[in-house]
Design a protein around this motif. Structure first.
Motif, PDB file in Angstrom:
ATOM      1  N   ARG A  17       0.826  -1.204   0.000  1.00  0.00           N
ATOM      2  CA  ARG A  17       0.000   0.000   0.000  1.00  0.00           C
ATOM      3  C   ARG A  17       0.864   1.260   0.000  1.00  0.00           C
ATOM      4  N   ALA A  18       1.923   1.268   0.816  1.00  0.00           N
ATOM      5  CA  ALA A  18       2.781   2.454   0.895  1.00  0.00           C
ATOM      6  C   ALA A  18       3.477   2.731  -0.439  1.00  0.00           C
ATOM      7  N   LEU A  19       3.939   1.688  -1.103  1.00  0.00           N
ATOM      8  CA  LEU A  19       4.612   1.870  -2.386  1.00  0.00           C
ATOM      9  C   LEU A  19       3.639   2.365  -3.454  1.00  0.00           C
ATOM     10  N   ALA A  20       2.424   1.802  -3.452  1.00  0.00           N
ATOM     11  CA  ALA A  20       1.415   2.239  -4.421  1.00  0.00           C
ATOM     12  C   ALA A  20       1.047   3.702  -4.192  1.00  0.00           C
ATOM     13  N   GLU A  21       0.917   4.089  -2.917  1.00  0.00           N
ATOM     14  CA  GLU A  21       0.579   5.474  -2.595  1.00  0.00           C
ATOM     15  C   GLU A  21       1.709   6.432  -2.954  1.00  0.00           C
ATOM     16  N   ALA A  22       2.937   5.896  -3.023  1.00  0.00           N
ATOM     17  CA  ALA A  22       4.078   6.721  -3.419  1.00  0.00           C
ATOM     18  C   ALA A  22       4.185   6.849  -4.936  1.00  0.00           C
ATOM     19  N   ALA A 173      11.079  -0.767   5.259  1.00  0.00           N
ATOM     20  CA  ALA A 173      11.296  -1.433   3.974  1.00  0.00           C
ATOM     21  C   ALA A 173      10.996  -0.497   2.811  1.00  0.00           C
ATOM     22  N   ALA A 174       9.904   0.254   2.906  1.00  0.00           N
ATOM     23  CA  ALA A 174       9.566   1.206   1.848  1.00  0.00           C
ATOM     24  C   ALA A 174      10.664   2.243   1.678  1.00  0.00           C
ATOM     25  N   ALA A 175      11.173   2.752   2.787  1.00  0.00           N
ATOM     26  CA  ALA A 175      12.251   3.738   2.709  1.00  0.00           C
ATOM     27  C   ALA A 175      13.487   3.140   2.033  1.00  0.00           C
ATOM     28  N   CYS A 176      13.808   1.902   2.358  1.00  0.00           N
ATOM     29  CA  CYS A 176      14.986   1.263   1.767  1.00  0.00           C
ATOM     30  C   CYS A 176      14.802   0.985   0.285  1.00  0.00           C
ATOM     31  N   LEU A 177      13.582   0.706  -0.127  1.00  0.00           N
ATOM     32  CA  LEU A 177      13.311   0.471  -1.545  1.00  0.00           C
ATOM     33  C   LEU A 177      13.318   1.762  -2.358  1.00  0.00           C
ATOM     34  N   LEU A 178      12.943   2.874  -1.724  1.00  0.00           N
ATOM     35  CA  LEU A 178      12.732   4.120  -2.463  1.00  0.00           C
ATOM     36  C   LEU A 178      13.864   5.125  -2.329  1.00  0.00           C
ATOM     37  N   GLU A 179      14.645   5.043  -1.260  1.00  0.00           N
ATOM     38  CA  GLU A 179      15.634   6.084  -0.973  1.00  0.00           C
ATOM     39  C   GLU A 179      17.051   5.531  -1.114  1.00  0.00           C
ATOM     40  N   ASP A 180      17.866   6.193  -1.927  1.00  0.00           N
ATOM     41  CA  ASP A 180      19.229   5.728  -2.166  1.00  0.00           C
ATOM     42  C   ASP A 180      20.100   5.764  -0.917  1.00  0.00           C
ATOM     43  N   ARG A 181      19.765   6.609   0.043  1.00  0.00           N
ATOM     44  CA  ARG A 181      20.631   6.745   1.225  1.00  0.00           C
ATOM     45  C   ARG A 181      20.669   5.482   2.079  1.00  0.00           C
ATOM     46  N   HIS A 182      19.753   4.553   1.829  1.00  0.00           N
ATOM     47  CA  HIS A 182      19.741   3.338   2.640  1.00  0.00           C
ATOM     48  C   HIS A 182      20.436   2.160   1.965  1.00  0.00           C
ATOM     49  N   VAL A 183      20.982   2.367   0.764  1.00  0.00           N
ATOM     50  CA  VAL A 183      21.698   1.295   0.082  1.00  0.00           C
ATOM     51  C   VAL A 183      22.891   0.867   0.941  1.00  0.00           C
ATOM     52  N   GLY A 184      23.026  -0.437   1.134  1.00  0.00           N
ATOM     53  CA  GLY A 184      24.105  -0.963   1.966  1.00  0.00           C
ATOM     54  C   GLY A 184      23.816  -0.904   3.454  1.00  0.00           C
ATOM     55  N   GLY A 185      22.595  -0.542   3.817  1.00  0.00           N
ATOM     56  CA  GLY A 185      22.248  -0.438   5.226  1.00  0.00           C
ATOM     57  C   GLY A 185      21.822  -1.776   5.818  1.00  0.00           C
ATOM     58  N   VAL A 186      22.193  -1.990   7.070  1.00  0.00           N
ATOM     59  CA  VAL A 186      21.738  -3.150   7.842  1.00  0.00           C
ATOM     60  C   VAL A 186      21.060  -2.597   9.083  1.00  0.00           C
ATOM     61  N   TYR A 187      19.745  -2.848   9.200  1.00  0.00           N
ATOM     62  CA  TYR A 187      18.958  -2.195  10.241  1.00  0.00           C
ATOM     63  C   TYR A 187      18.355  -3.223  11.195  1.00  0.00           C
ATOM     64  N   GLU A 188      18.650  -3.049  12.476  1.00  0.00           N
ATOM     65  CA  GLU A 188      18.049  -3.863  13.529  1.00  0.00           C
ATOM     66  C   GLU A 188      16.774  -3.157  13.984  1.00  0.00           C
ATOM     67  N   LEU A 189      15.642  -3.843  13.917  1.00  0.00           N
ATOM     68  CA  LEU A 189      14.351  -3.204  14.149  1.00  0.00           C
ATOM     69  C   LEU A 189      13.690  -3.782  15.400  1.00  0.00           C
ATOM     70  N   THR A 190      13.419  -2.905  16.360  1.00  0.00           N
ATOM     71  CA  THR A 190      12.730  -3.294  17.589  1.00  0.00           C
ATOM     72  C   THR A 190      11.649  -2.274  17.905  1.00  0.00           C
ATOM     73  N   GLY A 191      10.828  -2.609  18.891  1.00  0.00           N
ATOM     74  CA  GLY A 191       9.890  -1.650  19.430  1.00  0.00           C
ATOM     75  C   GLY A 191      10.574  -0.703  20.397  1.00  0.00           C
ATOM     76  N   PRO A 192       9.787   0.168  21.056  1.00  0.00           N
ATOM     77  CA  PRO A 192      10.373   1.196  21.905  1.00  0.00           C
ATOM     78  C   PRO A 192      10.655   0.759  23.335  1.00  0.00           C
ATOM     79  N   GLU A 193      10.186  -0.457  23.711  1.00  0.00           N
ATOM     80  CA  GLU A 193      10.324  -0.875  25.103  1.00  0.00           C
ATOM     81  C   GLU A 193      10.224  -2.390  25.202  1.00  0.00           C
ATOM     82  N   VAL A 194      10.813  -2.919  26.270  1.00  0.00           N
ATOM     83  CA  VAL A 194      10.658  -4.337  26.579  1.00  0.00           C
ATOM     84  C   VAL A 194       9.265  -4.553  27.167  1.00  0.00           C
ATOM     85  N   ILE A 195       8.561  -5.554  26.662  1.00  0.00           N
ATOM     86  CA  ILE A 195       7.234  -5.862  27.170  1.00  0.00           C
ATOM     87  C   ILE A 195       7.080  -7.375  27.295  1.00  0.00           C
ATOM     88  N   THR A 196       6.542  -7.829  28.415  1.00  0.00           N
ATOM     89  CA  THR A 196       6.369  -9.251  28.690  1.00  0.00           C
ATOM     90  C   THR A 196       5.012  -9.723  28.164  1.00  0.00           C
TER      91      THR A 196
END
Length: 279
Positions: A17-22, A173-196
């Motif tokens: 959806r994000a890519l189509a909207e772009a 993912a959309a940013a990495c597909l669309l923006e050249d500045r993320h080429v070669g990037g390795v991104y660790e993705l987490t939420g904002p807090e630890v939750i049980t």
């Protein structure tokens, strides 16, 4: 044209959806027929089949690669998908990997995924790797028991990790597909807090406006349930993390904010958008 695999799932759907909207031309790939946004081409394909992706890639400039459970299994050979993309002239591939390739590099599924990361970097000129931890959407495993019995059944009730909202993964993912500045990037993705799991249960109760109980499963009970939909090795790896997260797996990563310019969404936001599944 951008090809999105796993396009009808928790990440692929908002990414498509994000890519189509772009304004991008998008080909959405999934194993089964499904509705997609207007203007998006949908193709049914089995990535586990030899050459299953090749015909879809004609004319594509970029690919988002999300592996289904069977393609995570040792011996499945998903590197062939990377070779298909390279042979088709795809310049940019964004791979959904996993945090475990760094935090638990010797598990069978982690070794296979790290090999896929290496194949990606060697085969295509532009790439990015996303390494999420646990997903907020895994709470959907509890949807039936919450609907019918108002109870969450899960292991390790008081052990938490910083789970990530799939919508944040999709935006990165959309940013990495669309923006050249993320080429070669390795991104660790987490939420904002630890939750049980107990904390997640409390968030579900608050969203539903009714009490929700918590029943703690043994590891064996949880493994049996997970193995119905996941390879056994992947179920074991997941339970290892959930039961005894390392300091690296408890760390809240800055990468979502680094890419998107905002903090990652908390679990309560995911619940608010998906509460209907638990009613």
């Amino acid at each position: 044209m951008i090809v999105v695999t796993g396009a009808t799932g928790n990440i692929g759907r908002p990414l498509t959806r994000a890519l189509a909207e772009a304004g991008e031309q998008v080909t959405a790939v999934s194993r089964h027929s499904a509705e997609v946004p207007e203007g998006v081409r949908h193709v049914v394909a089995d990535l586990a089949a030899p050459g299953g992706l090749g015909p879809v890639l004609e004319g594509a400039k970029a690919l988002f690669l999300l592996l289904s459970g069977d393609l995570h299994a040792p011996g499945s050979g998903p590197e062939a998908l990377i070779r298909e993309a390279a042979a088709a002239g795809v310049r940019r591939v964004v791979l959904l990997s996993t945090q475990g390739v760094v935090t638990r590099p010797y598990g069978p599924t982690r070794v296979a995924m790290r090999a896929l990361e290496d194949a990606l970097q060697e085969s295509v000129p532009e790439w990015a790797v996303l390494r999420p931890g646990g997903f907020a959407s895994n709470a959907l495993w509890w949807a039936e028991s919450v609907r019918t019995d108002r109870v969450v059944a899960a292991p390790f009730g008081d052990v938490g990790v910083p789970i990530v909202d799939p919508a944040d993964i999709a935006e990165v993912a959309a940013a990495c597909l669309l923006e050249d500045r993320h080429v070669g990037g390795v991104y660790e993705l987490t939420g904002p807090e630890v939750i049980t799991p107990r904390g997640q249960t409390a968030a579900l109760a608050a969203a539903l406006g009714t009490p929700v109980g918590f029943h703690e499963l043994t590891r064996e009970e949880a493994r049996a349930a997970m193995a119905r939909t996941l390879p056994v090795e992947l179920a074991d790896d997941t339970l290892d993390i959930l039961g005894s997260p390392s300091p690296a797996e408890l760390r809240v990563s800055p990468d979502v904010e680094r890419v998107l310019g905002r903090a990652p969404r908390p679990f309560a936001d995911w619940v608010a958008r998906n509460v209907a599944a638990f009613r």
